[in-house]
Design an enzyme around this catalytic site. Sequence first.
Site, PDB file in Angstrom:
ATOM      1  N   ARG A  90      -1.679  47.817  75.580  1.00 54.07           N
ATOM      2  CA  ARG A  90      -0.644  47.131  76.369  1.00 54.07           C
ATOM      3  C   ARG A  90      -1.186  46.846  77.764  1.00 54.07           C
ATOM      4  O   ARG A  90      -2.238  47.317  78.148  1.00 54.07           O
ATOM      5  CB  ARG A  90       0.632  47.976  76.434  1.00 54.07           C
ATOM      6  CG  ARG A  90       0.331  49.423  76.775  1.00 54.07           C
ATOM      7  CD  ARG A  90       1.352  50.078  77.610  1.00 54.07           C
ATOM      8  NE  ARG A  90       1.527  49.429  78.877  1.00 54.07           N
ATOM      9  CZ  ARG A  90       0.718  49.589  79.928  1.00 54.07           C
ATOM     10  NH1 ARG A  90      -0.370  50.368  79.868  1.00 54.07           N
ATOM     11  NH2 ARG A  90       0.955  48.957  81.068  1.00 54.07           N
ATOM     12  N   GLY A  91      -0.366  46.070  78.512  1.00 55.67           N
ATOM     13  CA  GLY A  91      -0.833  45.620  79.821  1.00 55.67           C
ATOM     14  C   GLY A  91      -1.472  44.251  79.639  1.00 55.67           C
ATOM     15  O   GLY A  91      -2.236  44.031  78.687  1.00 55.67           O
ATOM     16  N   ALA A  92      -1.154  43.324  80.546  1.00 50.31           N
ATOM     17  CA  ALA A  92      -1.543  41.924  80.334  1.00 50.31           C
ATOM     18  C   ALA A  92      -3.049  41.729  80.118  1.00 50.31           C
ATOM     19  O   ALA A  92      -3.463  41.119  79.108  1.00 50.31           O
ATOM     20  CB  ALA A  92      -1.045  41.090  81.515  1.00 50.31           C
ATOM     21  N   ARG A 131       2.963  38.710  71.424  1.00 50.93           N
ATOM     22  CA  ARG A 131       3.757  39.030  72.632  1.00 50.93           C
ATOM     23  C   ARG A 131       3.746  37.777  73.514  1.00 50.93           C
ATOM     24  O   ARG A 131       2.669  37.285  73.875  1.00 50.93           O
ATOM     25  CB  ARG A 131       3.178  40.225  73.407  1.00 50.93           C
ATOM     26  CG  ARG A 131       3.387  41.561  72.714  1.00 50.93           C
ATOM     27  CD  ARG A 131       3.139  42.738  73.665  1.00 50.93           C
ATOM     28  NE  ARG A 131       4.310  43.073  74.452  1.00 50.93           N
ATOM     29  CZ  ARG A 131       4.295  43.977  75.453  1.00 50.93           C
ATOM     30  NH1 ARG A 131       3.182  44.604  75.774  1.00 50.93           N
ATOM     31  NH2 ARG A 131       5.398  44.245  76.120  1.00 50.93           N
ATOM     32  N   ASP A 159       2.406  40.069  84.640  1.00 48.68           N
ATOM     33  CA  ASP A 159       2.099  39.547  83.309  1.00 48.68           C
ATOM     34  C   ASP A 159       1.872  38.036  83.343  1.00 48.68           C
ATOM     35  O   ASP A 159       1.196  37.480  82.478  1.00 48.68           O
ATOM     36  CB  ASP A 159       3.223  39.892  82.331  1.00 48.68           C
ATOM     37  CG  ASP A 159       3.166  41.372  82.008  1.00 48.68           C
ATOM     38  OD1 ASP A 159       3.715  42.169  82.788  1.00 48.68           O
ATOM     39  OD2 ASP A 159       2.503  41.725  81.012  1.00 48.68           O
ATOM     40  N   ASN A 172       6.886  40.543  85.502  1.00 46.40           N
ATOM     41  CA  ASN A 172       6.290  41.880  85.342  1.00 46.40           C
ATOM     42  C   ASN A 172       7.339  42.755  84.658  1.00 46.40           C
ATOM     43  O   ASN A 172       8.459  42.308  84.370  1.00 46.40           O
ATOM     44  CB  ASN A 172       5.858  42.457  86.691  1.00 46.40           C
ATOM     45  CG  ASN A 172       4.981  43.696  86.533  1.00 46.40           C
ATOM     46  OD1 ASN A 172       4.021  43.680  85.750  1.00 46.40           O
ATOM     47  ND2 ASN A 172       5.291  44.762  87.220  1.00 46.40           N
ATOM     48  N   LYS A 173       6.966  43.979  84.392  1.00 44.65           N
ATOM     49  CA  LYS A 173       7.827  44.902  83.651  1.00 44.65           C
ATOM     50  C   LYS A 173       9.250  44.928  84.204  1.00 44.65           C
ATOM     51  O   LYS A 173       9.448  44.939  85.417  1.00 44.65           O
ATOM     52  CB  LYS A 173       7.185  46.297  83.704  1.00 44.65           C
ATOM     53  CG  LYS A 173       7.941  47.407  83.027  1.00 44.65           C
ATOM     54  CD  LYS A 173       8.294  47.114  81.594  1.00 44.65           C
ATOM     55  CE  LYS A 173       7.093  46.740  80.743  1.00 44.65           C
ATOM     56  NZ  LYS A 173       7.488  46.229  79.398  1.00 44.65           N
TER      57      LYS A 173
HETATM   58  O1  MRU Z   1       5.027  46.101  78.171  1.00 41.07           O
HETATM   59  P1  MRU Z   1       3.753  46.435  78.871  1.00 41.07           P
HETATM   60  O2  MRU Z   1       3.525  47.893  79.022  1.00 41.07           O
HETATM   61  O3  MRU Z   1       2.577  45.700  78.277  1.00 41.07           O
HETATM   62  O4  MRU Z   1       3.968  45.839  80.327  1.00 41.07           O
HETATM   63  C1  MRU Z   1       2.911  45.932  81.240  1.00 41.07           C
HETATM   64  C2  MRU Z   1       3.243  45.448  82.606  1.00 41.07           C
HETATM   65  O5  MRU Z   1       4.318  44.943  82.859  1.00 41.07           O
HETATM   66  C3  MRU Z   1       2.148  45.504  83.622  1.00 41.07           C
HETATM   67  O6  MRU Z   1       2.655  45.719  84.899  1.00 41.07           O
HETATM   68  C4  MRU Z   1       1.384  44.165  83.607  1.00 41.07           C
HETATM   69  O7  MRU Z   1       1.012  43.822  82.312  1.00 41.07           O
HETATM   70  C5  MRU Z   1       0.179  44.217  84.456  1.00 41.07           C
HETATM   71  S1  MRU Z   1      -1.054  45.261  83.782  1.00 41.07           S
HETATM   72  C6  MRU Z   1      -2.434  45.151  84.733  1.00 41.07           C
END
Ligand code: MRU
Length: 336
Positions: free
Chosen positions: A49-51, A92, A237, A247-248
């Site tokens: 996970r994470g962009a 996603r 993201d 973002n989250k």
């Molecule tokens: O749902 P996730 O855990 O993939 O969400 C991640 C985030 O929102 C992060 O802040 C974003 O992807 C940046 S990661 C460098």
Amino acid sequence: MPPLVAVDWSPDGRALRILDQRHLPGAELLRDLVSLAAVIDAIRTLAVRGAPAIGVAAAIGLVVSLEQDSEGHGVRARAMLTDYANQLIASRPTAVNLAWAVRRLLSRAAVVDDDRLLTALRADAEAIRAEDVAMCDAIGRMGLHLIPDGTRLLTHCNAGALATAGSGTALAPVHLAHREGRRVHVFADETRPLRQGARLTAWELQRAGIPVTVLPDGAAASLLRTGAVDLVLVGADRITANGDVANKIGTYAVALAAREHGVPFYVAAPWSTIDPDTPTGADIEIEHRHADELGDLPAGVRVWNPAFDVTPRALVSGYLTDRGVVLPPFSGVTHG
Ligand code: MRU
């Protein structure tokens, strides 16, 4: 402590290797994935996970699954390519990095012969991974001035090593400042419902020896009001052409509270997270996730569970990228 590697090739190069984040902080399980279905499942269930990390995972996953299913034949691999790519892109929708990485491989495929297809895709997937590591390092260097000795920083979700192939985005300058001997204290929002802050950011920072305090999301505004936070630094993201930031979920509320209490709010992201083809935040597809993630609820109750929100550009003090701290318009962004 060896550096954290959330996403990479397996040692023999035949699989996508991930650190399965569903099991953190309890267990550090490495998984080697080859099939397209396994890669998509890992992305959907947030095992990876994470962009930036899902962009790298999709690129490596596309290559290893094509190599296996085509048995190394370029003609067969080309016949599968578009379908595999579309399935990955659909896994996603919000983070631009995933579609960006897959489309980069598709662009390469369009200009190579069948007999060179798999070799060329493998080289490009490796370039995407290596560039991500380099971008994290650059974000760390470019953001170091935001974190003088004694900084108290609030972050949301996990934008650290666990979210990239390298040292992270928002947490990259934190890791670097700590390695340089600066004192830094991180407040990590719990980040409901999947608790990336409490489970992942706290684990990653504690492992690195960086002091961290976890707080429930609902406490962030009160913490900001006390004056205990010098700076908010979060990941992204997708950053749209006008500077709106997906973002989250919960990031927007933190940005509003930071503005109210005069605390600078910075967004850290690699250049590849800036999406010049999406004009504003209203144009971003926001992923909605299953009601189960909210835990026990009365049977049949309705749930609204967006995974991301949009913070308007007006609430952002600056965008920390691998090219420095910038403001929109983001000139020179071209993602084919
Ligand atoms: O749902 P996730 O855990 O993939 O969400 C991640 C985030 O929102 C992060 O802040 C974003 O992807 C940046 S990661 C460098």
